[in-house]
Design an enzyme around this catalytic site. Structure first.
Site, PDB file in Angstrom:
ATOM      1  N   HIS A   1      -3.384   8.220  12.593  1.00 51.89           N
ATOM      2  CA  HIS A   1      -4.790   7.226  13.056  1.00 51.89           C
ATOM      3  C   HIS A   1      -4.056   6.282  14.147  1.00 51.89           C
ATOM      4  O   HIS A   1      -3.097   6.619  14.481  1.00 51.89           O
ATOM      5  CB  HIS A   1      -5.241   6.566  11.919  1.00 51.89           C
ATOM      6  CG  HIS A   1      -4.326   5.506  11.090  1.00 51.89           C
ATOM      7  ND1 HIS A   1      -3.421   6.237  10.283  1.00 51.89           N
ATOM      8  CD2 HIS A   1      -4.227   4.338  10.927  1.00 51.89           C
ATOM      9  CE1 HIS A   1      -2.840   5.243   9.439  1.00 51.89           C
ATOM     10  NE2 HIS A   1      -3.032   4.093   9.992  1.00 51.89           N
TER      11      HIS A   1
ATOM     12  N   HIS B   1      -8.437   4.657   4.978  1.00 52.29           N
ATOM     13  CA  HIS B   1      -7.471   3.587   5.226  1.00 52.29           C
ATOM     14  C   HIS B   1      -7.845   3.022   6.565  1.00 52.29           C
ATOM     15  O   HIS B   1      -7.929   2.041   6.887  1.00 52.29           O
ATOM     16  CB  HIS B   1      -6.268   4.060   5.288  1.00 52.29           C
ATOM     17  CG  HIS B   1      -5.173   3.249   5.964  1.00 52.29           C
ATOM     18  ND1 HIS B   1      -4.639   2.147   5.376  1.00 52.29           N
ATOM     19  CD2 HIS B   1      -4.631   3.235   7.143  1.00 52.29           C
ATOM     20  CE1 HIS B   1      -3.848   1.472   6.265  1.00 52.29           C
ATOM     21  NE2 HIS B   1      -3.911   2.269   7.321  1.00 52.29           N
TER      22      HIS B   1
ATOM     23  N   CYS C   1      -1.958   7.680   5.526  1.00 56.12           N
ATOM     24  CA  CYS C   1      -2.178   6.129   4.830  1.00 56.12           C
ATOM     25  C   CYS C   1      -3.578   6.424   4.051  1.00 56.12           C
ATOM     26  O   CYS C   1      -3.700   5.491   3.103  1.00 56.12           O
ATOM     27  CB  CYS C   1      -2.298   5.084   5.712  1.00 56.12           C
ATOM     28  SG  CYS C   1      -0.779   4.892   6.439  1.00 56.12           S
TER      29      CYS C   1
ATOM     30  N   LYS D   1      -2.214   7.590  -1.327  1.00 56.98           N
ATOM     31  CA  LYS D   1      -1.146   6.371  -1.768  1.00 56.98           C
ATOM     32  C   LYS D   1      -0.084   7.149  -2.610  1.00 56.98           C
ATOM     33  O   LYS D   1      -0.538   8.381  -3.476  1.00 56.98           O
ATOM     34  CB  LYS D   1      -1.946   5.419  -2.821  1.00 56.98           C
ATOM     35  CG  LYS D   1      -3.059   4.637  -1.765  1.00 56.98           C
ATOM     36  CD  LYS D   1      -2.036   4.046  -0.675  1.00 56.98           C
ATOM     37  CE  LYS D   1      -3.291   3.341   0.520  1.00 56.98           C
ATOM     38  NZ  LYS D   1      -2.827   2.811   1.592  1.00 56.98           N
TER      39      LYS D   1
ATOM     40  N   HIS E   1       3.104   6.029   3.416  1.00 57.41           N
ATOM     41  CA  HIS E   1       4.054   5.170   2.712  1.00 57.41           C
ATOM     42  C   HIS E   1       4.397   5.445   1.392  1.00 57.41           C
ATOM     43  O   HIS E   1       3.686   5.619   0.544  1.00 57.41           O
ATOM     44  CB  HIS E   1       3.716   3.710   2.782  1.00 57.41           C
ATOM     45  CG  HIS E   1       3.303   3.341   4.138  1.00 57.41           C
ATOM     46  ND1 HIS E   1       3.928   2.943   5.169  1.00 57.41           N
ATOM     47  CD2 HIS E   1       2.083   3.230   4.655  1.00 57.41           C
ATOM     48  CE1 HIS E   1       3.253   2.667   6.323  1.00 57.41           C
ATOM     49  NE2 HIS E   1       2.088   2.626   5.951  1.00 57.41           N
TER      50      HIS E   1
END
Length: 255
Positions: free
Chosen positions: A107, A170, A189, A192, A231
């Site tokens: 993104h 996200h 993102c 999770k 992440h």
């Protein structure tokens, strides 16, 4: 620097435990630079984490995927700036003895395409959701070269990189990339890690749309062996299910 190293050790420990929980082998880990590590997932796929300065968010572990086939490389998400991206590109071309030709951002945020201008100077072709292109143009950021709507299959030799826009999450423009030959899903993102207790940065999120978006991803890729979030530690389909569970709790708590 010591703080970054401790964070990296903790991250990689969780990564190893996640794979152990799924009875997967422990893969080779390669140090690229301080705060940047690559993990070999297969002969053609490498996961990387780069601890990058994300301004008000501090030092953040940012994930990406490197795919190599027939002497060419595709990169999914750059580190957060040109300098870190240059370090990673140097390692790719020297360590893998292959040429980086293709880039796909998840993104428009900096932890996905912060190094795009460097890649463009090096002649790397970039492919992105048309919404991402529109947003980068609006925000006066480097603009990816080629856009698509809904879906696009990018070829890396005979390897398919299947880009798909399932809807907002996200961010309004986030995509996923499925590599069927490796059974790897790069979720970015919108997905999770299993240890996550919150949905993270929601400043550009489409929170109401996110549950249906993640449902589309869950249903579309039942064969995903490895799922990579934007992440945190990678894992399997449990990351998608955990994200869906957190979204349900978030929506129930909203007035």
């Amino acid at each position: 620097m010591k703080h970054q190293n401790l964070l990296l050790i903790a991250f990689l420990s969780v990564f190893s435990l996640s794979l152990n929980a799924q009875n997967k082998e422990i893969f080779d880990k390669i140090t690229v630079a301080p705060g940047m590590e690559v993990v070999k997932l297969s002969s053609k796929a490498y996961f990387y984490v780069s601890y990058d300065d994300m301004g008000s968010f501090g030092i953040v572990p940012c994930n990406g995927l490197i795919l190599v086939n027939d002497g060419e490389v595709a990169l999914l998400d750059t580190p957060a700036n040109n300098e870190r991206t240059a370090i990673l590109m140097d390692w790719i071309e020297q360590g893998l003895q292959a040429k980086l030709t293709t880039f796909i951002p998840n993104h428009w945020h900096g932890d996905c395409l912060g190094g795009l201008s460097y890649l463009q100077k090096k002649g790397v072709k970039s492919y992105a959701n048309q919404m991402t292109i529109d947003l980068t143009r609006e925000k006066k950021l480097p603009i990816p070269d080629y856009g698509f709507t809904d879906s696009l299959t990018v070829k890396l030799g005979d390897m398919d990189l299947c880009c798909y826009y399932p809807g907002g999450g996200h961010s309004t423009d986030n995509i996923v990339v499925w590599i069927p030959s490796e059974k790897i899903l790069f979720g970015g993102c919108m997905v999770k890690e299993v240890r996550a207790t919150g949905l993270g940065n929601l400043s550009d999120a489409a929170v109401n749309e996110w549950p249906s978006t993640i449902d589309k991803v869950i249903n579309k890729y039942p064969d995903a062996r490895i799922v990579i979030p934007g992440h945190g530690a990678i894992g399997g389909r449990e990351l998608l299910l955990h994200t869906r569970e957190m979204l349900e709790k978030n929506n129930k708590s909203m007035p």
